[in-house]
Design an enzyme around this catalytic site. Structure first.
Site, mmCIF file in Angstrom:
data_model
loop_
_atom_site.group_PDB
_atom_site.id
_atom_site.type_symbol
_atom_site.label_atom_id
_atom_site.label_comp_id
_atom_site.label_asym_id
_atom_site.label_seq_id
_atom_site.Cartn_x
_atom_site.Cartn_y
_atom_site.Cartn_z
ATOM 1 N N HIS A 113 0.830 -1.205 0.000
ATOM 2 C CA HIS A 113 0.000 0.000 0.000
ATOM 3 C C HIS A 113 0.863 1.252 0.000
ATOM 4 O O HIS A 113 0.587 2.223 -0.723
ATOM 5 C CB HIS A 113 -0.914 -0.019 1.229
ATOM 6 C CG HIS A 113 -1.701 1.232 1.426
ATOM 7 N ND1 HIS A 113 -1.318 2.211 2.325
ATOM 8 C CD2 HIS A 113 -2.846 1.682 0.839
ATOM 9 C CE1 HIS A 113 -2.196 3.192 2.297
ATOM 10 N NE2 HIS A 113 -3.131 2.910 1.413
ATOM 11 N N GLU A 147 2.277 1.790 -3.439
ATOM 12 C CA GLU A 147 1.260 2.336 -4.353
ATOM 13 C C GLU A 147 1.232 3.859 -4.269
ATOM 14 O O GLU A 147 1.192 4.555 -5.289
ATOM 15 C CB GLU A 147 -0.107 1.757 -3.994
ATOM 16 C CG GLU A 147 -1.273 2.391 -4.731
ATOM 17 C CD GLU A 147 -2.483 2.589 -3.837
ATOM 18 O OE1 GLU A 147 -3.016 3.718 -3.786
ATOM 19 O OE2 GLU A 147 -2.900 1.609 -3.172
#
Length: 433
Positions: free
Chosen positions: A69, A72
């Protein structure tokens, strides 16, 4: 001979083009005469991929929670400090990204300037840049995002359910990680992850809309000028017991009534082919069990035990699978008892062939609706491809699942002796259980 392979499904009346770009990137174009074009660039890398190596690596790398995450977020910023969102703002495209348990995807939607927007997407995702300073800045931003997750009762009740079901599998961990875990992230760690998982052969590009394979390939030829090396990623998951970790997990939030998640832990399918059949069969069974047209839903609704916010479904990802039932309910223990009683009853007395056929048609029709939306279709296609499945095959498979096969899969995968419940209670309510 065309380098583009057209895959057609006569029954669905749908088709797509597929080929592998010379860079190594698998590519899919789904033609649709819609005004908007939707494109995703995805990788088989999500929050559960925390221990891995390739044949080039001497040792396994074990990551702290939240790296996928975090990565990203960081992919959008280049070495000049410029943000890809600012580039999209100039073209008028709508862009986003998401990280799930098993994948990370970057996407945009546009009504004009498709080639320019695709160039932006391919460019920033294939040119990562990380420094100690930019990572420290992002740690503060994502720390605030984690705090928002911690204050979200819907996220809490689902995450607690996973912790109740699983003792060791990393699906039990928060996708975003914790403040402490993301504080351990380094540039070297992120570069190792991009080298491994952002290898174009581990990724895919899916474009859905009024575009041609030639248009897509022309942009890829311009941006993707190097060939990705062949590699095999070995992921390590801890051995997970068949029984649930904890039968009950509770939390207290500012909610009007209890929020309930009930889960039934299953042994995950061993192959993509088996996974498609299990998923299709359980989609039909959970429609029978928990669908609004079903006898069970209406009986609970009329009794006042549940409201319209009730439903259930089967979920699977790498090395784990479970059935989930979600509800708002004043008496979670009564709901748990009712759900388990119904499942045990249906294990002995499955639905009739006529009821099964009606449910199968409902599930099939719901899948067909996906083909009316470029966004939904591209997203579903990408999710299935990254799971080594074909979305058209999965949709067609619903018609192929037999009554006896569905019954056997249900009895094998949805068992009340592997059940756990997660509840979020109102803060002013006395402790239950």
């Amino acid at each position: 001979m065309s380098r583009f392979t057209q895959v057609m499904d006569e029954k669905l009346g749908e088709s797509y083009f597929t080929w592998q770009h010379k860079s190594g990137l698998p590519m899919f174009v789904i033609p649709k005469k819609h005004s908007a074009v939707y494109a995703l660039l995805g990788t088989r890398y999500g929050s559960i991929d925390v221990k891995f190596k390739t044949e080039r690596d001497e040792d396994y790398l074990e990551l702290p929670d939240g790296v996928a995450h975090f990565l990203e977020h960081k992919m959008f910023e280049d070495e000049k400090g410029e943000d890809a969102f600012a580039r999209y703002a100039q073209t008028g495209a709508s862009a986003n990204a998401y990280t799930s348990y098993g994948r990370t995807c970057y996407l945009f939607s546009c009504t004009e300037g498709f080639e320019e927007n695709l160039e932006i997407l391919l460019d920033f995702v294939t040119h990562p840049y990380f420094s100690k300073e930019t990572i420290e800045k992002e740690q503060g931003i994502i720390g605030e995002e984690i705090a928002m997750y911690d204050d979200n009762p819907g996220w809490c009740v689902f995450n607690n359910l996973l912790q109740a079901l699983y003792a060791r599998h990393p699906v039990r961990r928060n996708i975003a990680g914790t403040r402490d875990s993301i504080a351990k992230i380094t540039p070297e760690m992120l570069y190792r992850c991009t080298d491994t998982f952002y290898n174009l052969r581990n990724m895919a590009l899916v474009v859905c809309g009024d575009v041609t394979p030639e248009q897509v390939e022309a942009v890829c030829d311009k941006v993707l000028t190097t060939v990705a090396p062949e590699q095999k990623v070995e992921r390590i998951f801890p051995e997970e017991p068949e029984e649930v970790n904890e039968p009950l997990m509770e939390a207290w939030f500012e909610v009007a009534q209890p929020v309930v998640e009930i889960g039934f832990k299953a042994i995950p399918p061993e192959t993509p082919e088996e996974a498609m059949r299990v998923s299709a069969a359980n989609a039909i069974t959970t429609q029978l069990l928990f669908g609004r047209s079903g006898e069970f839903y209406n009986r609970l609704y009329e009794s006042g035990l549940i409201n319209e916010k009730f439903g259930g479904g089967y979920m699977q990802m790498r090395d784990c699978a479970f059935t989930e039932v979600a509800a708002y309910c004043e008496d979670p223990n009564a709901l748990l008892k009712a759900v388990c009683k119904e499942i045990d009853h249906r294990r002995e007395h499955y639905f009739t062939p006529e009821e099964f056929e009606i449910a199968r048609r409902v599930v099939y029709a719901n899948n067909l609706f996906t083909f009316d939306s470029t966004e939904d279709l591209a997203s579903a296609f990408m999710d299935h491809y990254l799971a080594e499945e074909d979305y058209m095959t999965c949709t067609a498979l619903i018609s192929d699942i037999g009554y006896e096969e569905a019954k056997e899969i249900f009895r094998r995968t949805i068992r009340t002796d592997r059940c756990a419940m997660s509840v979020v209670y109102p803060k002013d309510q006395e402790r239950k259980g």
